[in-house]
Design a protein around this motif. Structure first.
Motif, PDB file in Angstrom:
ATOM      1  N   LEU A  14      49.411  30.286  51.741  1.00 17.68           N
ATOM      2  CA  LEU A  14      50.444  31.160  51.197  1.00 17.68           C
ATOM      3  C   LEU A  14      49.986  31.789  49.883  1.00 17.68           C
ATOM      4  N   ALA A  15      49.215  31.055  49.092  1.00 17.81           N
ATOM      5  CA  ALA A  15      48.668  31.628  47.856  1.00 17.81           C
ATOM      6  C   ALA A  15      47.734  32.787  48.187  1.00 17.81           C
ATOM      7  N   ALA A  16      46.936  32.632  49.244  1.00 19.50           N
ATOM      8  CA  ALA A  16      46.057  33.727  49.679  1.00 19.50           C
ATOM      9  C   ALA A  16      46.876  34.950  50.064  1.00 19.50           C
ATOM     10  N   LEU A  17      47.977  34.726  50.773  1.00 17.25           N
ATOM     11  CA  LEU A  17      48.856  35.824  51.173  1.00 17.25           C
ATOM     12  C   LEU A  17      49.421  36.539  49.958  1.00 17.25           C
ATOM     13  N   ALA A  18      49.825  35.771  48.943  1.00 19.06           N
ATOM     14  CA  ALA A  18      50.377  36.366  47.725  1.00 19.06           C
ATOM     15  C   ALA A  18      49.323  37.172  46.969  1.00 19.06           C
ATOM     16  N   GLU A  19      48.105  36.650  46.887  1.00 23.47           N
ATOM     17  CA  GLU A  19      47.034  37.388  46.193  1.00 23.47           C
ATOM     18  C   GLU A  19      46.749  38.711  46.898  1.00 23.47           C
ATOM     19  N   HIS A  20      46.854  38.716  48.220  1.00 17.68           N
ATOM     20  CA  HIS A  20      46.649  39.947  48.988  1.00 17.68           C
ATOM     21  C   HIS A  20      47.797  40.924  48.757  1.00 17.68           C
ATOM     22  N   TRP A  21      48.999  40.393  48.567  1.00 19.13           N
ATOM     23  CA  TRP A  21      50.195  41.211  48.397  1.00 19.13           C
ATOM     24  C   TRP A  21      50.213  41.899  47.039  1.00 19.13           C
ATOM     25  N   ARG A  22      50.003  41.121  45.976  1.00 20.73           N
ATOM     26  CA  ARG A  22      50.149  41.699  44.637  1.00 20.73           C
ATOM     27  C   ARG A  22      49.264  41.027  43.590  1.00 20.73           C
ATOM     28  N   GLY A  23      48.119  40.510  44.028  1.00 22.28           N
ATOM     29  CA  GLY A  23      47.245  39.809  43.094  1.00 22.28           C
ATOM     30  C   GLY A  23      45.817  40.305  43.145  1.00 22.28           C
ATOM     31  N   ALA A  24      44.874  39.398  42.946  1.00 26.14           N
ATOM     32  CA  ALA A  24      43.461  39.747  42.835  1.00 26.14           C
ATOM     33  C   ALA A  24      42.887  40.316  44.122  1.00 26.14           C
TER      34      ALA A  24
END
Length: 328
Positions: free
Chosen positions: A156-166
């Protein structure tokens, strides 16, 4: 007429509202056009990060705009039922802080440690033994009366980084969580790859990866990570050497996964990622030695909120599929 009927249905359900006409725009001859807007305030999404030492909850509107964040400390010894109860209480508290109630919730996304099956059941958790068998969907459906999605925290952290992160703007991503433990998540074509059992990327179970012992070796001679980072930032040789050794330990598993996935980016998150380039630079250099092609390495932009934000994105995906998928 079909479009108008669809919009009427969405308006009846509260998803859209007719927008006021823009008087600055000159009208054309004929029937004036009707304008609609998406009602991001029509509900909210809840995202959870349920870990060993903390539970974090985030509430966001239907565009993903964060409206409130709350966290509470827990311990690894806390029984599963009490951990779930703490998360549910925190969720309600976070809603109240944003002026919302459980009736406003349209979807819930839960991230946690361990292997999480597609149905939201934790099928294996070595760090929280009594967590195995926990049905996360059932645990959160009734309290918030909304669809619940669940997954492994690193994914889920990977998904968030793809959404609005690094990792924004990239499709194939290897996310590495570095904290008191090391774990990973994979994005292929912009989508989380879980594997048959939900265990894709669980490289840390291999002793040869050195991931299971690396955090302990790094922090063995330091009071806490911030002391280590401060010393390294000041150029202290012992601290810099410790981070170099840690990057070497990390690189063994990261290189194996990089050679398998050939990603566009390696994103590094978790508590130890606060070291920034003190970790990403030596890791990048080591990967250049071990891999066929160089791969960019970037530190997380989302900090410890990445997992809960990934839960928000996971739940939003489910809501969007319900709204916009067309069956024949």
């Amino acid at each position: 007429m079909t479009v108008e009927n669809a919009l009427a249905g969405l308006a009846e359900q509260g998803w859209v509202a007719e927008a006021e006409a823009d008087e600055a725009v000159s009208r054309r001859v004929g029937r004036p056009a009707r304008r609609f807007r998406f009602r991001a305030e029509a509900g909210c999404m809840l995202g959870f990060d349920i870990g060993l030492h903390k539970v974090l909850a985030i509430v966001a509107d239907l565009r993903g705009q964060v409206l409130g964040t709350r966290r509470t400390a827990v311990t690894p010894a806390l029984p599963a039922e009490e951990r779930l109860a703490a998360a549910r209480r925190l969720g309600h508290c976070t809603l109240r802080s944003a002026g919302l109630t459980a009736q406003d919730v349209r979807g819930v996304g839960v991230g946690t440690t361990g292997v999480v099956a597609a149905d939201g059941t934790v099928t294996r958790s070595d760090l929280l033994p009594d967590w195995t068998g926990t049905d996360l969907v059932t645990a959160f459906t009734e309290p918030f009366d909304a669809p619940v999605m669940a997954g492994n925290d690193a994914r889920l952290a990977a998904l968030a980084e793809h959404w609005r992160g690094a990792a924004a703007g990239t499709e194939d991503v290897l996310y590495i969580h570095v904290g008191r433990r090391i774990s990973s998540g994979l994005l292929i074509g912009g989508k989380v790859h879980t594997g048959r059992h939900g265990a894709a990327g669980e490289l840390g179970v291999l002793p040869s990866s050195r991931w299971d012992t690396a955090p302990g070796r790094l922090l063995a001679h330091w009071a806490d990570p911030q002391t280590l980072f401060a010393a390294a930032g000041a150029g202290e040789a012992k601290a810099l050497a410790a981070l170099e050794d840690f990057a070497d330990d990390l690189a063994q598993g990261v290189a194996a996964m990089t050679l398998t996935l050939d990603p566009e980016l390696v994103a590094v998150g978790g508590g130890l990622s606060r070291a920034g380039r003190l970790i990403t630079d030596p890791l990048s250099r080591r990967l250049a030695e071990l891999c066929l092609f160089p791969v960019p390495v970037a530190a997380s932009q989302l900090g410890d909120e990445a997992v809960a934000l990934g839960g928000i994105r996971l739940a939003l995906n489910a809501v969007e599929r319900e709204l916009f998928d067309v069956n024949g």
